[in-house]
Write an enzyme that holds these catalytic residues in place. Sequence first.
Site, PDB file in Angstrom:
ATOM      1  NE  ARG A  49      90.661  98.671  18.569  1.00  0.00           N
ATOM      2  CZ  ARG A  49      89.464  98.335  19.059  1.00  0.00           C
ATOM      3  NH1 ARG A  49      89.282  97.154  19.623  1.00  0.00           N
ATOM      4  NH2 ARG A  49      88.462  99.171  18.997  1.00  0.00           N
TER       5      ARG A  49
ATOM      6  CE  LYS B 248     109.388 102.834   6.789  1.00  0.00           C
ATOM      7  NZ  LYS B 248     110.146 103.755   5.904  1.00  0.00           N
TER       8      LYS B 248
ATOM      9  CD  GLU C 289     114.032  99.651  -2.928  1.00  0.00           C
ATOM     10  OE1 GLU C 289     114.942 100.208  -2.272  1.00  0.00           O
ATOM     11  OE2 GLU C 289     112.871 100.112  -2.984  1.00  0.00           O
TER      12      GLU C 289
ATOM     13  CE  LYS D 153     113.346  97.308   5.355  1.00  0.00           C
ATOM     14  NZ  LYS D 153     112.326  97.609   4.374  1.00  0.00           N
TER      15      LYS D 153
ATOM     16  CD  GLU E 109     111.730 106.356   7.934  1.00  0.00           C
ATOM     17  OE1 GLU E 109     111.404 105.248   7.470  1.00  0.00           O
ATOM     18  OE2 GLU E 109     111.648 107.412   7.319  1.00  0.00           O
TER      19      GLU E 109
ATOM     20  NE  ARG F 219     112.150 101.080   8.472  1.00  0.00           N
ATOM     21  CZ  ARG F 219     111.311 100.086   8.678  1.00  0.00           C
ATOM     22  NH1 ARG F 219     111.020  99.717   9.902  1.00  0.00           N
ATOM     23  NH2 ARG F 219     110.755  99.458   7.663  1.00  0.00           N
TER      24      ARG F 219
ATOM     25  CG  ASN G 128     112.750 106.141   3.131  1.00  0.00           C
ATOM     26  OD1 ASN G 128     112.200 105.202   2.557  1.00  0.00           O
ATOM     27  ND2 ASN G 128     112.434 106.513   4.345  1.00  0.00           N
TER      28      ASN G 128
ATOM     29  CG  HIS H 298     112.843 105.218  -1.397  1.00  0.00           C
ATOM     30  ND1 HIS H 298     114.141 104.809  -1.651  1.00  0.00           N
ATOM     31  CD2 HIS H 298     112.104 104.080  -1.321  1.00  0.00           C
ATOM     32  CE1 HIS H 298     114.173 103.481  -1.718  1.00  0.00           C
ATOM     33  NE2 HIS H 298     112.956 103.020  -1.524  1.00  0.00           N
TER      34      HIS H 298
ATOM     35  CG  HIS I 191     107.874 107.583  -2.528  1.00  0.00           C
ATOM     36  ND1 HIS I 191     107.979 107.607  -1.163  1.00  0.00           N
ATOM     37  CD2 HIS I 191     108.108 106.293  -2.892  1.00  0.00           C
ATOM     38  CE1 HIS I 191     108.266 106.383  -0.724  1.00  0.00           C
ATOM     39  NE2 HIS I 191     108.349 105.578  -1.755  1.00  0.00           N
TER      40      HIS I 191
ATOM     41  CG  HIS J 192     108.998 101.173  -5.256  1.00  0.00           C
ATOM     42  ND1 HIS J 192     108.682 102.408  -4.735  1.00  0.00           N
ATOM     43  CD2 HIS J 192     109.938 100.646  -4.423  1.00  0.00           C
ATOM     44  CE1 HIS J 192     109.395 102.625  -3.633  1.00  0.00           C
ATOM     45  NE2 HIS J 192     110.158 101.567  -3.424  1.00  0.00           N
TER      46      HIS J 192
HETATM   47  P1  NAD Z   1     104.594  94.245  -7.211  1.00  0.00           P
HETATM   48  O1  NAD Z   1     104.103  93.740  -5.941  1.00  0.00           O
HETATM   49  O2  NAD Z   1     103.673  95.062  -8.047  1.00  0.00           O
HETATM   50  O3  NAD Z   1     105.100  93.000  -8.079  1.00  0.00           O
HETATM   51  C1  NAD Z   1     105.637  93.233  -9.347  1.00  0.00           C
HETATM   52  C2  NAD Z   1     104.958  92.384 -10.429  1.00  0.00           C
HETATM   53  O4  NAD Z   1     105.475  91.064 -10.377  1.00  0.00           O
HETATM   54  C3  NAD Z   1     103.468  92.264 -10.284  1.00  0.00           C
HETATM   55  O5  NAD Z   1     102.885  92.278 -11.583  1.00  0.00           O
HETATM   56  C4  NAD Z   1     103.309  90.908  -9.634  1.00  0.00           C
HETATM   57  O6  NAD Z   1     102.052  90.330  -9.884  1.00  0.00           O
HETATM   58  C5  NAD Z   1     104.401  90.133 -10.322  1.00  0.00           C
HETATM   59  N1  NAD Z   1     104.917  88.985  -9.604  1.00  0.00           N
HETATM   60  C6  NAD Z   1     105.105  88.844  -8.272  1.00  0.00           C
HETATM   61  N2  NAD Z   1     105.760  87.718  -8.018  1.00  0.00           N
HETATM   62  C7  NAD Z   1     105.964  87.095  -9.203  1.00  0.00           C
HETATM   63  C8  NAD Z   1     106.606  85.895  -9.583  1.00  0.00           C
HETATM   64  N3  NAD Z   1     107.219  85.113  -8.690  1.00  0.00           N
HETATM   65  N4  NAD Z   1     106.623  85.572 -10.877  1.00  0.00           N
HETATM   66  C9  NAD Z   1     106.051  86.379 -11.804  1.00  0.00           C
HETATM   67  N5  NAD Z   1     105.463  87.546 -11.510  1.00  0.00           N
HETATM   68  C10 NAD Z   1     105.429  87.891 -10.208  1.00  0.00           C
HETATM   69  O7  NAD Z   1     105.900  95.117  -7.043  1.00  0.00           O
HETATM   70  P2  NAD Z   1     107.199  94.968  -6.110  1.00  0.00           P
HETATM   71  O8  NAD Z   1     108.291  95.548  -6.889  1.00  0.00           O
HETATM   72  O9  NAD Z   1     107.324  93.621  -5.562  1.00  0.00           O
HETATM   73  O10 NAD Z   1     106.854  95.916  -4.876  1.00  0.00           O
HETATM   74  C11 NAD Z   1     106.667  97.299  -5.063  1.00  0.00           C
HETATM   75  C12 NAD Z   1     105.812  97.812  -3.930  1.00  0.00           C
HETATM   76  O11 NAD Z   1     106.501  97.596  -2.704  1.00  0.00           O
HETATM   77  C13 NAD Z   1     105.528  99.282  -4.004  1.00  0.00           C
HETATM   78  O12 NAD Z   1     104.181  99.518  -3.706  1.00  0.00           O
HETATM   79  C14 NAD Z   1     106.418  99.887  -2.949  1.00  0.00           C
HETATM   80  O13 NAD Z   1     105.902 101.072  -2.417  1.00  0.00           O
HETATM   81  C15 NAD Z   1     106.451  98.784  -1.932  1.00  0.00           C
HETATM   82  N6  NAD Z   1     107.632  98.811  -1.050  1.00  0.00           N
HETATM   83  C16 NAD Z   1     107.408  98.685   0.273  1.00  0.00           C
HETATM   84  C17 NAD Z   1     108.481  98.643   1.142  1.00  0.00           C
HETATM   85  C18 NAD Z   1     108.244  98.431   2.604  1.00  0.00           C
HETATM   86  O14 NAD Z   1     109.194  98.567   3.383  1.00  0.00           O
HETATM   87  N7  NAD Z   1     107.056  98.064   3.007  1.00  0.00           N
HETATM   88  C19 NAD Z   1     109.788  98.736   0.639  1.00  0.00           C
HETATM   89  C20 NAD Z   1     109.975  98.854  -0.721  1.00  0.00           C
HETATM   90  C21 NAD Z   1     108.872  98.891  -1.572  1.00  0.00           C
HETATM   91  N1  GLY Z   2     111.803 100.706   2.513  1.00  0.00           N
HETATM   92  C1  GLY Z   2     112.143 101.640   3.535  1.00  0.00           C
HETATM   93  C2  GLY Z   2     111.976 101.105   4.904  1.00  0.00           C
HETATM   94  O1  GLY Z   2     111.605  99.971   5.099  1.00  0.00           O
HETATM   95  O2  GLY Z   2     112.206 101.815   5.833  1.00  0.00           O
END
Ligand code: NAD
Ligand code: GLY
Length: 364
Positions: A122, A144, A186, A228, A238, A242, A246, A249, A253, A266
């Site tokens: 938890r 998130k 972003e 942010k 949200e 917040r 998006n 998005h 999505h 993404h």
């Molecule tokens: P990702 O985590 O897939 O990373 C992108 C690629 O870069 C991967 O192949 C990874 O292995 C590689 N990588 C990571 N760090 C590296 C480095 N320093 N050097 C070389 N390669 C590296 O993608 P992302 O763009 O980081 O994140 C996208 C994800 O984040 C999506 O799932 C999206 O939904 C999520 N997201 C979440 C939020 C949130 O608020 N939680 C906000 C935006 C996006």
């Molecule tokens: N990436 C959208 C949020 O964090 O609310």
Amino acid sequence: MINNMKQLTVDLGGRSYPIYIGTQLLTQVNLLTQHIKSKQVLVVTNTTIAPLYLQSFLENLSTYQLESIILPDGEQYKTLAYVENIFTHLLTAKFNRNATLIALGGGVIGDMGGFAAACYQRGINFIQVPTTLLAQVDSSVGGKTGVNHILGKNMIGAFYQPQAVIADISVLKTLDDRQLAAGIAEIIKYGLIRDYEFFEWLEVNIELLVQKDEQSLAFAIERSCLNKAAVVAEDEHESGIRAILNLGHTFGHAIETGVGYGKYLHGEAVAIGTCLAADLSRRLGYLNDADVARIIAIFKRVNLPVLSPKNLTVNRYIELMLVDKKNIEGIIRLIVLEKIGKAMLPISVEMSILEQTLNDYQGR
Ligand code: NAD
Ligand code: GLY
């Protein structure tokens, strides 16, 4: 080389936490260890990041009861099944509720690690060490966490804040151009939704980000995190403002789910979605043609796509957009721009107008 580390705060009362931004932060062990609560530490990472950074990261933590789990790399593995592997690892190592989980990776690892930390017994201590530009400016901040479902992106998850975010700009050296551009998408978002001055700065300096100029990256990461953090502090769960984070998005999505997770990054899907949202804002009388052209131009300068995938039909788009967390009672609600630098709260849009936008931005 940046000499000064910046420290920002996500202000959430008793659950406030720092964001550290700077170069060579992973070598500053105390930055991390001050946020670890007990001897038990699990580092979650993936097959791409592990050979680059895991060994030196673990060496810094050698005095702990240390475990690591290396997940496959890719959006298609952001599933409950792989979060279950994290639980199995924690249970096998007999980790208790004082344990700390560190997510060392991009947004996929951060979202999955955070969700595992939220659920395990938890809730255990959680630290974000984002290694992509996208994760440093967006996903590691704000709490998130979650995974995808075959029927919808990020549909399973929890709000769960980390104890700290450590954004080391030095690790971006190994990030490829396509991933870097996805992060810039972003960054542009913050300018569009609430920071016109930053958008103007980006119009002048965006190539410096593409060239990984450290001073410019440091500035853009800090400015993005400031934006942010301010939004999250105002509306953590949200229920209102917040949602502007998006922008683009809902379209994005739909693209990610529609063409299959991992085909569009993404940030790429968000870039297309933001152009669609800009076009919609023009049709609704908020933006003019020149505004939309400015928005499309800035994405094009970083080689981000601005048209929808050819094979995603309008009907399929709408079907997918109906599965969105902002929708109420089956009505699609979208973020549009009142002007560049100011987003509006979600509004429902007439289906015929939405269809015009989707048709006009279809890739050929
Ligand atoms: P990702 O985590 O897939 O990373 C992108 C690629 O870069 C991967 O192949 C990874 O292995 C590689 N990588 C990571 N760090 C590296 C480095 N320093 N050097 C070389 N390669 C590296 O993608 P992302 O763009 O980081 O994140 C996208 C994800 O984040 C999506 O799932 C999206 O939904 C999520 N997201 C979440 C939020 C949130 O608020 N939680 C906000 C935006 C996006
Ligand atoms: N990436 C959208 C949020 O964090 O609310």
